[in-house]
Design an enzyme around this catalytic site. Structure first.
Site, PDB file in Angstrom:
ATOM      1  N   GLU A  65      59.465  42.169  31.859  1.00 44.98           N
ATOM      2  CA  GLU A  65      58.840  41.047  31.164  1.00 44.98           C
ATOM      3  C   GLU A  65      59.107  41.301  29.685  1.00 44.98           C
ATOM      4  O   GLU A  65      58.345  41.959  28.994  1.00 44.98           O
ATOM      5  CB  GLU A  65      57.343  40.961  31.406  1.00 44.98           C
ATOM      6  CG  GLU A  65      56.809  39.687  30.777  1.00 44.98           C
ATOM      7  CD  GLU A  65      55.331  39.681  30.472  1.00 44.98           C
ATOM      8  OE1 GLU A  65      54.708  40.746  30.501  1.00 44.98           O
ATOM      9  OE2 GLU A  65      54.792  38.596  30.187  1.00 44.98           O
ATOM     10  N   ASP A  70      54.875  43.519  41.093  1.00 46.43           N
ATOM     11  CA  ASP A  70      54.616  43.366  39.663  1.00 46.43           C
ATOM     12  C   ASP A  70      53.787  44.575  39.234  1.00 46.43           C
ATOM     13  O   ASP A  70      52.635  44.722  39.665  1.00 46.43           O
ATOM     14  CB  ASP A  70      53.803  42.072  39.454  1.00 46.43           C
ATOM     15  CG  ASP A  70      53.796  41.610  38.016  1.00 46.43           C
ATOM     16  OD1 ASP A  70      53.791  40.374  37.801  1.00 46.43           O
ATOM     17  OD2 ASP A  70      53.791  42.471  37.116  1.00 46.43           O
ATOM     18  N   HIS A  87      54.097  32.252  35.359  1.00 43.74           N
ATOM     19  CA  HIS A  87      52.657  31.991  35.526  1.00 43.74           C
ATOM     20  C   HIS A  87      51.897  32.027  34.202  1.00 43.74           C
ATOM     21  O   HIS A  87      50.665  31.948  34.192  1.00 43.74           O
ATOM     22  CB  HIS A  87      52.076  33.025  36.492  1.00 43.74           C
ATOM     23  CG  HIS A  87      52.198  34.409  35.979  1.00 43.74           C
ATOM     24  ND1 HIS A  87      53.393  35.117  35.978  1.00 43.74           N
ATOM     25  CD2 HIS A  87      51.306  35.226  35.402  1.00 43.74           C
ATOM     26  CE1 HIS A  87      53.205  36.289  35.413  1.00 43.74           C
ATOM     27  NE2 HIS A  87      51.954  36.394  35.045  1.00 43.74           N
ATOM     28  N   ASP A  88      52.651  32.199  33.091  1.00 41.47           N
ATOM     29  CA  ASP A  88      51.979  32.289  31.782  1.00 41.47           C
ATOM     30  C   ASP A  88      52.276  31.122  30.856  1.00 41.47           C
ATOM     31  O   ASP A  88      51.673  31.031  29.780  1.00 41.47           O
ATOM     32  CB  ASP A  88      52.441  33.564  31.036  1.00 41.47           C
ATOM     33  CG  ASP A  88      51.887  34.829  31.645  1.00 41.47           C
ATOM     34  OD1 ASP A  88      52.559  35.861  31.546  1.00 41.47           O
ATOM     35  OD2 ASP A  88      50.791  34.772  32.254  1.00 41.47           O
ATOM     36  N   ASP A 135      55.340  44.748  33.790  1.00 42.12           N
ATOM     37  CA  ASP A 135      54.483  43.887  32.991  1.00 42.12           C
ATOM     38  C   ASP A 135      54.360  44.407  31.548  1.00 42.12           C
ATOM     39  O   ASP A 135      54.177  45.608  31.339  1.00 42.12           O
ATOM     40  CB  ASP A 135      53.088  43.886  33.647  1.00 42.12           C
ATOM     41  CG  ASP A 135      52.118  42.968  32.966  1.00 42.12           C
ATOM     42  OD1 ASP A 135      52.370  41.752  32.966  1.00 42.12           O
ATOM     43  OD2 ASP A 135      51.122  43.463  32.402  1.00 42.12           O
TER      44      ASP A 135
END
Ligand code: TEU
Ligand code: CA
Length: 571
Positions: A294, A132, A353-354, A234
């Protein structure tokens, strides 16, 4: 009450008398044409939040050795690639999304040699490793920023976005951080402000500076050299800011901090992003690596742009709109058709994870596990690459902190109780019913969810009706049916308000899928096998769904998947 719904019929009527059984899946290798697909198009990806996956040394924080110890579990599940959220050295203000050294591993997760071993052990199991990469910003403790803020003449000054205020105590403009508060922090030492789209501890890199671009390209080359198969990039939409610093439009409502909401029009989605993505892709192509984006977008046309003109940008921009869809056949059908028709290779995610965990987000509060099973069947039989999030395969739930003092995510501490942060979707993986769900021998950094005694991989691995077993079977079917790998997607029964059904076809291989998104039994007429396909061989059903007398009888939230064969009269 059984609601009848008929698939549009345009084909031959020919049914086998097969019952509702799970047949031994055929090996697609036999006689199938070699696929021109790239590995990442056939692969099932799995997002790991290392901090919460498996702790090997008892400090309560998951680590690389912990991941190595679970590679067999991932292999058995059918995972082909793991995406690990950041493990670079970091002050952990944003749990690793504030990087202070891009070419190392934070000691809390292990060492570079641990990383090398992870890559090697994963490769032995046919699992590729994706990292990431936090390209938009660094930590404020990164040496680049420490130098940048030391003086206006510093070598790295222009690696970040520094501006004068509009006057004494007046900020350069009205931009706010997506995490709340102004996007500008004053730096008295050099009497300027620096820009940060996220926390003040995450100063944005100035991507207009070729030195920044080259430094980031070199970071990717360094990791490609260590066997990394690609990156999840990201916050790519935030790479560039408006050079004229025009004020954002203000929207109704409040942001996380209670300030007026803004449209971050001049901080995100500038066209220059695509130049940077083309350049990053050019570097990735040197190593035949892949780029996952992302890419939070507001439309499919926006998502389509991230593939790039003649696919020269990212191979896998994630369709994150999917996570916001209502769980209903019409809503899902409409969105899937748009993404499938957009011209790129779709990348479907149902969680990360968000955002709150998929089970809760798509659930109705009464049938959440059944709905999670339908979503699993959907994600794993659609045309495109599925990216799973750890714990989805065992049906983990969102478990928010109960008190503000327990909150670890700084956003949660800032916005409590309106928004409790992202801890809820980051609780430790639930391996078994032992101490702390087998995640750690110590005290976990986040409490293990209270349901771990019954909701864990060990218990579910022994239960043929568990969601874990369903994921394993679905991935097994996907890997052995060409139609589910590179097949076309054709929606069926498009007017049906409750059943989402579609056909996947690749050459002579065809698979039909019917998913009941309602709490009532539904019948779907199977009277016309689409376009000359027949002889359904049931591959998987749930809840007793079955083919009976030319109709598919779907249980509430039932799943029915069947392999079909092209008939001689097929067009
Ligand atoms: O999240 C990024 C994020 O939330 C932005 O992409 C935002 O949604 C988008 O710009 C809106 O247009 C990533 C990580 O997933 C998250 O965990 C980090 O906290 C964040 O970046 C900062 O690195
Ligand atoms: Ca930026």
């Amino acid at each position: 009450m059984k609601v009848r719904s008929t698939w549009a019929t345009a084909g031959v009527v020919a049914l086998c008398s097969c019952g509702a059984h799970t047949s031994a899946v055929r090996d697609v290798g036999s006689g199938a044409a070699a696929l021109e697909q790239d590995w990442w198009q056939r692969a099932v990806f799995y997002e790991i939040y290392p901090r919460s996956f498996s702790d090997s040394n008892g400090d309560g924080i998951g680590d690389l050795d912990g991941i190595v110890s679970k590679l067999d579990y991932l292999k058995e599940l059918g995972v082909d690639a793991i995406w690990m959220t950041p493990c670079f050295p970091s002050p952990q203000v944003d749990f690793g999304y504030d990087v202070l050294d891009y070419e190392n591993i934070d000691p809390m997760y292990g060492s570079l040699s641990d990383f090398d071993r992870l890559v090697s052990e994963a490769n032995k199991r046919g699992i590729r490793t994706i990292l990431d990469l936090v390209v938009n910003h660094t930590s404020d403790k990164h040496p680049w920023f420490v130098d940048s803020r030391s003086s206006r003449a510093a070598a790295h000054r222009d690696w970040y976005v520094w501006r004068d205020g509009k006057g004494p105590g007046a900020l350069p403009n009205n931009w706010t951080s997506i995490f709340g508060g102004p996007a500008w922090t004053p730096d008295p030492a050099t009497d300027q402000y620096y820009y940060h789209y996220f926390f003040p501890q995450q100063p944005d890199l100035n991507w207009r500076n070729p030195a920044v671009q080259n430094a980031m390209f070199d970071v990717t080359r360094w990791w490609y050299g260590r066997g990394v198969a690609g990156f999840r990039l990201d916050a790519v939409d935030a790479l560039y800011e408006d050079p004229q610093l025009r004020d954002n439009p203000v929207l109704p409502g409040e942001d996380l901090s209670g300030a007026p909401r803004q449209e971050h029009k001049y901080q995100t989605k500038l066209p220059e992003v695509h130049d940077a993505l083309r350049a990053l892709r050019h570097v990735a192509d040197e190593s035949r690596a892949i780029l996952i984006g992302e890419t939070w977008t507001d439309s499919v046309s926006e998502l389509r742009e991230y593939y790039g003109v003649s696919r020269t940008e990212m191979q896998m921009p994630m369709d994150l709109m999917f996570t916001q869809l209502r769980f209903s056949a019409p809503a899902l059908r409409e969105h899937i058709a748009a993404v499938d028709g957009a011209g790129g290779w779709p990348v479907y995610v149902i969680g990360n994870h968000d955002v709150a965990r998929a089970r809760d987000r798509y659930g109705d509060g009464q049938h959440d596990l059944d709905i999670a099973k339908v979503m699993a069947a959907l994600q794993l039989t659609l045309r495109g690459t599925p990216i799973m999030y750890y714990g989805e395969e065992i049906g983990m739930k969102t478990t928010d902190p109960v008190r503000r003092e327990d909150v670890k995510d700084p956003i949660g501490r800032l916005a409590w109780p309106k928004f409790k942060g992202r801890d809820g979707e980051r609780t430790p993986m639930q391996w078994d019913a032992s101490h702390e769900a087998g995640f750690t021998s110590g005290v976990p950094w986040l409490p293990v969810a209270p349901d771990y005694q019954s909701l864990n991989a060990a218990v579910e691995g022994r239960d043929p009706d568990s969601i874990l077993e369903l994921y394993r079977r679905l991935i097994g079917i996907r890997r052995t049916h060409q139609a589910l790998l590179d097949g076309t997607y054709t929606p069926l029964a498009e007017a049906d308000p409750n059943v989402l059904s579609y056909l996947r076809v690749s050459g002579d291989d065809a698979v039909a899928v019917a998913l009941n998104t309602s709490a009532s039994p539904q019948d779907v007429d199977f009277d016309g096998l689409q376009r000359g396909y027949a002889f359904p061989e049931t591959l998987l059903t749930t809840g007793g769904s079955a083919l009976r007398g030319g109709r598919i009888s779907l249980a509430p939230f039932g799943v029915w998947i069947a392999a079909l064969r092209r008939t001689s009269s097929a067009n």
